[in-house]
Write a protein that holds these residues in place. Structure first.
Motif, short mmCIF file in Angstrom:
data_model
loop_
_atom_site.label_atom_id
_atom_site.label_comp_id
_atom_site.label_asym_id
_atom_site.label_seq_id
_atom_site.Cartn_x
_atom_site.Cartn_y
_atom_site.Cartn_z
N HIS A 1 55.47 56.35 77.49
CA HIS A 1 54.67 56.90 76.41
C HIS A 1 53.94 58.14 76.90
O HIS A 1 52.72 58.26 76.76
CB HIS A 1 53.69 55.86 75.85
CG HIS A 1 53.26 56.15 74.45
ND1 HIS A 1 51.95 56.12 74.04
CD2 HIS A 1 54.00 56.49 73.36
CE1 HIS A 1 51.87 56.42 72.76
NE2 HIS A 1 53.11 56.64 72.32
N HIS B 1 46.04 54.46 66.43
CA HIS B 1 46.41 55.15 67.66
C HIS B 1 46.18 56.64 67.46
O HIS B 1 46.67 57.21 66.47
CB HIS B 1 47.87 54.89 68.03
CG HIS B 1 48.20 55.25 69.44
ND1 HIS B 1 48.19 56.55 69.90
CD2 HIS B 1 48.51 54.46 70.52
CE1 HIS B 1 48.51 56.56 71.18
NE2 HIS B 1 48.70 55.32 71.58
N TYR C 1 49.19 58.73 66.60
CA TYR C 1 49.98 58.35 65.42
C TYR C 1 49.06 58.04 64.25
O TYR C 1 48.92 56.88 63.84
CB TYR C 1 50.85 57.13 65.73
CG TYR C 1 51.79 57.27 66.89
CD1 TYR C 1 52.85 58.16 66.84
CD2 TYR C 1 51.62 56.49 68.04
CE1 TYR C 1 53.73 58.28 67.92
CE2 TYR C 1 52.49 56.60 69.11
CZ TYR C 1 53.54 57.50 69.04
OH TYR C 1 54.41 57.62 70.10
N ASP D 1 52.11 53.88 64.20
CA ASP D 1 52.83 53.86 65.47
C ASP D 1 54.29 53.46 65.21
O ASP D 1 54.57 52.33 64.78
CB ASP D 1 52.15 52.84 66.39
CG ASP D 1 52.71 52.82 67.80
OD1 ASP D 1 53.86 53.25 68.00
OD2 ASP D 1 51.98 52.36 68.71
N ALA E 1 55.48 50.21 66.92
CA ALA E 1 55.04 48.97 66.28
C ALA E 1 55.87 48.68 65.04
O ALA E 1 56.30 47.53 64.82
CB ALA E 1 53.56 49.08 65.91
N TYR F 1 46.88 51.44 60.85
CA TYR F 1 48.19 50.84 60.99
C TYR F 1 48.29 50.09 62.33
O TYR F 1 47.61 50.44 63.29
CB TYR F 1 49.29 51.91 60.94
CG TYR F 1 49.35 52.68 59.65
CD1 TYR F 1 50.18 52.26 58.61
CD2 TYR F 1 48.56 53.81 59.46
CE1 TYR F 1 50.25 52.97 57.42
CE2 TYR F 1 48.61 54.52 58.26
CZ TYR F 1 49.45 54.10 57.25
OH TYR F 1 49.50 54.80 56.07
N ASN G 1 49.47 48.98 66.01
CA ASN G 1 50.04 49.72 67.14
C ASN G 1 50.91 48.78 67.99
O ASN G 1 51.12 47.61 67.63
CB ASN G 1 48.94 50.38 67.98
CG ASN G 1 47.93 49.38 68.53
OD1 ASN G 1 48.26 48.24 68.83
ND2 ASN G 1 46.68 49.82 68.67
#
Length: 407
Positions: A230, A302, A305, A309, A312, A346, A348
């Protein structure tokens, strides 16, 4: 209150301290993305992440010293790398979209891609069963004494024993480092499964952890790939710093493990597992208890994002397909809906890993162990780049303490 995902034109212009005309010029130059609103017509909304990024760039030009500080916290890039790209809410490994690789490739091929730029595993993951078994032997002798430790702690305790016996790990040419990386993955898999196995890593995990669920191997393989790298996260930065000293790949991985287990990095999976357990009784109460105490809600949001993500989303989709009727998935879906409705956040990767672990009824700590095993591939990739650059990472600090007395 969570940060907004979008601004109106007037909000975006006010945030930047510019006129509407200048805002529209930035949009036409591709500096800020805009899209039509749900109401239709000519009204548009503007991506808050782009507005904030532009605002920060302008601020750094005015205050360059502050820009250096910001670069260490999701700011401008500070190192060059050809491994991973995060762009427009998507994740790529050497130009290949990670979510697609998770659906189509074995983990070993993706590790080879990170290390060499090619999917070919020949010459890297060739059978070294005798070598791995020899290196794993002292680990297996101690393993019964370490059962009270978490899987991560077992890795941290046992890998140094193998490192002391693996003299080939001191060869830092690219081919040798890749082969050492393959041995490290095999050793870590052996520590996590309790045996020196054969075959694909995901299949070894499935056979040891879920012998009655052969279909779970594909899901575990996807998780390993989505965890593989990442970009320059905390553990990757630590790993590169260690590699820059000329230390072996073992030292790089052991340092990465120490960073990954922190609760602000991969260790957040444990907090996600606790949230999922609490939510079995009452989803709203599990969320409310944390936010009312001022705690950060684990597993959601995140900085890279803002619209979600992709790792995810991919892993949760695969987990739903593998475990469509289980209570764990039902609780996870309810949490996702509630957090999205109340906070606009959202899930992650940490949340997705915790959901996978509970859907498969894995013991506590296995989610983070899976994260660590996958991320080892990325740490080796960063070590390879650092060895080839032949530069010591040694940043300077800006002193802000008491100045020496004159005279």
């Amino acid at each position: 209150m969570s940060d907004p995902l979008f601004y109106t034109a007037r909000e975006a212009a006010a945030e930047l301290g510019i006129s509407l005309g200048t805002l529209y010029a930035y949009v036409s130059r591709g500096l800020i993305r805009s899209e039509a609103t749900a109401e239709g017509g000519r009204k548009r909304r503007y991506h808050a992440a782009d507005v904030q990024a532009l605002k920060q760039r302008r601020e750094r030009r005015r205050r360059p010293a502050q820009g250096l500080d910001d670069a260490l916290h999701f700011g401008d890039p500070v190192l060059e790398s050809a491994i991973t790209l995060i762009e427009n809410g998507r994740l790529y490994y050497r130009g290949h979209e990670a979510t697609e690789l998770a659906r189509t490739h074995p983990f070993e091929a993706v590790a080879a891609l990170l290390w060499t730029g090619r999917f070919h595993t020949e010459g890297i993951f060739e059978a070294e069963d005798e070598t791995v078994a020899r290196l794993l032997a002292p680990c297996q002798e101690l393993a019964p004494r370490l059962r009270r430790l978490t899987p991560m702690e077992q890795l941290q305790a046992l890998l140094p024993l193998a490192a002391a016996e693996d003299l080939a790990a001191h060869d830092l040419n690219p081919t040798a480092v890749a082969r050492t990386g393959a041995r490290l993955l095999a050793l870590a898999t052996g520590v996590l499964t309790g045996q020196a196995g054969q075959g694909p890593i995901a299949q070894q995990l499935q056979q040891a952890w879920l012998p009655d669920r052969p279909d779970a191997a594909q899901l575990l393989n996807a998780a390993l790939i989505l965890c593989a790298d990442h970009e320059l996260n905390a553990s990757a930065f630590v790993a590169r710093g260690v590699a820059s000293t000329g230390a072996t790949p073992y030292a790089t991985v052991i340092a990465g493990l120490a960073a990954l287990q922190g609760p602000r990095h991969g260790g957040d999976t444990a907090r996600c597992e606790a949230l999922l357990r609490d939510a079995r009784e009452d989803v709203r109460e599990a969320i409310a208890r944390r936010v009312k105490q001022g705690d950060r809600l684990p597993g959601f949001g995140h900085p890279l994002y803002p619209a979600g993500d992709p790792r995810a989303a991919c892993l949760l989709e695969a987990t739903r397909a593998a475990c469509p009727d289980g209570p764990a998935m039902e609780v996870a879906n309810a949490l996702i809906q509630a957090v999205q409705a109340h906070f606009g956040l959202y899930p992650n990767l940490d949340f997705a890993l915790a959901t996978l672990a509970q859907a498969l009824e894995l013991p506590a700590g296995r989610a983070l162990a899976l994260f660590a095993l996958g991320r080892m591939a990325g740490w080796i990739g960063h070590a390879l780049e650092q060895y080839q650059s032949d530069r010591l990472i040694r940043p300077r600090a800006r002193y802000v303490g008491v100045r020496p007395q004159a005279g």
